[in-house]
Structures are given as structure tokens and as C-alpha cells.
Write an enzyme that holds these catalytic residues in place. Structure first.
Site, PDB file in Angstrom:
ATOM      1  N   LEU A 124       4.775   7.216   6.712  1.00 28.04           N
ATOM      2  CA  LEU A 124       3.442   7.527   5.515  1.00 28.04           C
ATOM      3  C   LEU A 124       2.597   6.198   5.025  1.00 28.04           C
ATOM      4  CD1 LEU A 124       5.430  10.140   3.352  1.00 28.04           C
ATOM      5  CD2 LEU A 124       5.600   9.879   5.410  1.00 28.04           C
ATOM      6  N   HIS A 125       3.000   5.011   5.168  1.00 30.17           N
ATOM      7  CA  HIS A 125       2.190   4.209   5.116  1.00 30.17           C
ATOM      8  C   HIS A 125       0.920   4.466   6.609  1.00 30.17           C
ATOM      9  CE1 HIS A 125       4.782   1.453   7.222  1.00 30.17           C
ATOM     10  NE2 HIS A 125       3.626   1.190   8.093  1.00 30.17           N
ATOM     11  N   ASP A 126       1.095   4.939   7.668  1.00 30.75           N
ATOM     12  CA  ASP A 126       0.246   4.858   8.171  1.00 30.75           C
ATOM     13  C   ASP A 126      -0.383   5.723   8.513  1.00 30.75           C
ATOM     14  OD1 ASP A 126       0.874   2.443   9.910  1.00 30.75           O
ATOM     15  OD2 ASP A 126       2.914   3.209  10.918  1.00 30.75           O
TER      16      ASP A 126
END
Length: 183
Positions: free
Chosen positions: A89-91
Site C-alpha cells: 500500500l505504501h507504494d
């Protein structure tokens, strides 16, 4: 992968789908803890040979299928009772994350679980320091990437239809957390 694997209770789960699983570190940690678990790792075609090599070296090729797939555009396969999204998700920007979690919901049978393993920011979005620094790196490296709060991720999960939502932070000094929901 070891600390992560100790945070999950996957008793009774039979089939794990690791979306964007890299070389399979998290899957392999879970397979070591749960000998009855079978897994499918989805990864980009260029990564698949390395993933298969790691799985073979771990001595579990009969328990793991490694399949080429672009999770940003390809449908997620069905037939798994756990979908794992570790460090995915952080990407991505929020809209992509919402769409991915909705597709994970659609891929699961009733009673299936999604497990998100991510860096987390506190609600003020400046602590813990490791997550805040990592957020700056994501903003520079990835168009739309960022580190999110538990409330961000829980909101996406709820909007996708998941219930039974839970957040479990790993022990300090880790900035990581396991966020889960049930279909």
C-alpha cells in the site's frame, strides 16, 4: 518475515494468496509456522524466476505456486481464504489502494481474511520517526506513494466491505503493523 509470521493466527486457513509477494519471504515465514498452509505468490513476470528459486531453496515448492501477475491491472485469482498484501500500500496512492482492497474482497470467499502488513503513521502523521522518514522517501520515489495511518487503511477496508477490522502493531522499535479484516 519471522516477527510478522508470529503476529498472525492462521489456524484453519488452507490457501494463502500473497499479492506482490516479491521473493516470498513473508509466505515462507507463514509456511514454516503453518505446515498445512498452501500458498500462491503473485509477482511481476520479471520477478517470478527469482521467487521460484527462493521457494525451491526453502524446500517447499510443492506447497507454493508462483504466478506472473500485475496486481495493478490483472484480476486476482479466487480460491484462497487469506489474501496477504505486505508492503504494497505504501507504494500506491489512496484510490489505487481502495481498488486493490476491493478486488481482494471480491477474490475471497465469505469468511475469508485480508491481511495488510505495512508501515504506519500515527494520526498526527509525523510519528513514529521511522514511518515519517519512510513516507518522505515514498513521496519522492513513487508517484502517489505514501505511508498511511491505521484509520486510512481501516477506512479503505470498510469501504471495500470488510468487517471484523483489527490493527496489531508490532513491538517497538518496529514501525510496522498487521491490519486485517474479514469478508
Amino acid at each position: 518475515g519471522g516477527a510478522f509470521g508470529q503476529q498472525l493466527d492462521l489456524q484453519g486457513c488452507r490457501r494463502l494468496l500473497d499479492v506482490g509477494g516479491g521473493v516470498g519471504s513473508y509466505t515462507l515465514a507463514l509456511l514454516a509456522r503453518y505446515p498445512e498452509l498452501q500458498a500462491t505468490i503473485l509477482e511481476l513476470p520479471a520477478v517470478v524466476p527469482w521467487t521460484r528459486e527462493f521457494v525451491a531453496e526453502a524446500g517447499v515448492p510443492e506447497r507454493v505456486s508462483v504466478e506472473p501477475l500485475d496486481f495493478l491491472s490483472d484480476p486476482l485469482p479466487r480460491g484462497h481464504d487469506v489474501v496477504l498484501l505486505s508492503n504494497i500500500l505504501h507504494d500506491q496512492p489512496p484510490a489505487v489502494n481502495q481498488g486493490l482492497l476491493t478486488r481482494a474482497y471480491q477474490a475471497l470467499e465469505t469468511g475469508g481474511r485480508v491481511v495488510v502488513y505495512e508501515f504506519l503513521l500515527d494520526d498526527g502523521r509525523v510519528t513514529p520517526p521511522t514511518s515519517a522518514l519512510f513516507a518522505v522517501m515514498m513521496l519522492v520515489e513513487n508517484q502517489g506513494g505514501n505511508v498511511y495511518t491505521a484509520q486510512d487503511i481501516l477506512g479503505w477496508l470498510a469501504a471495500a466491505g470488510f468487517d471484523g477490522l483489527a490493527v496489531q502493531r508490532l513491538p517497538e522499535p518496529s514501525p510496522m503493523a498487521v491490519i486485517s479484516g474479514t469478508r
